[in-house]
Design a protein around this motif. Sequence first.
Motif: not given
Length: 198
Positions: A174-198
Amino acid sequence: MESRARRKYASMMLECRYRVETLRDFTSGKTHCTYLQTTIESEALQLRKLLELIAFSSLVSYKEAYYSVRSDITKDWHAVRILRKIQSINPEFYPVPIDGFDRNGWHKLQGGYLTRKQFERLYDKCGTMLHSQNPFSKGKSSLAFHKKVPEYLDRIETLLSEHLVELAESRELIHVISPMKEDAPIQVRHLVRKSIQA
């Protein structure tokens, strides 16, 4: 990663923010306890709980592990043992602080944040502050700890403001943007790594 788990991670970052704000109120003198020693002990408690939130957060996608670790940790006070337990479930649990990305990849910070080693030392220092000192031993100076709290806070804020975390039992992060400031939005983005094909 389910949207519920992303919301849970965001709520943990929001709790981190509240604890940072509380600590800022202590260090600025905006609020305090009856006398300095109890203020220092309150700072240590908030810092320790903040560190636990950081450690637990990477397990939100893996509920069984979260609960097993949580029940173990309530019985333990030693940072290295706690981190080893979490690491046994998620070796890459510790947040990687970044400053955005471009076509070349993520810009990982090179310093100024709370490192894993500093995390361990700080957790133990907080534990020391939370116990009454043996009157016959040379204890750590609680005043020295108190003076370092703003630095600890700055390092924790830098760690959490924008970071990556690999999730337990998956190829996900996950990529998280979480400023420690009151009322700033917190964003949590879900990422998935591609499988490496043999």
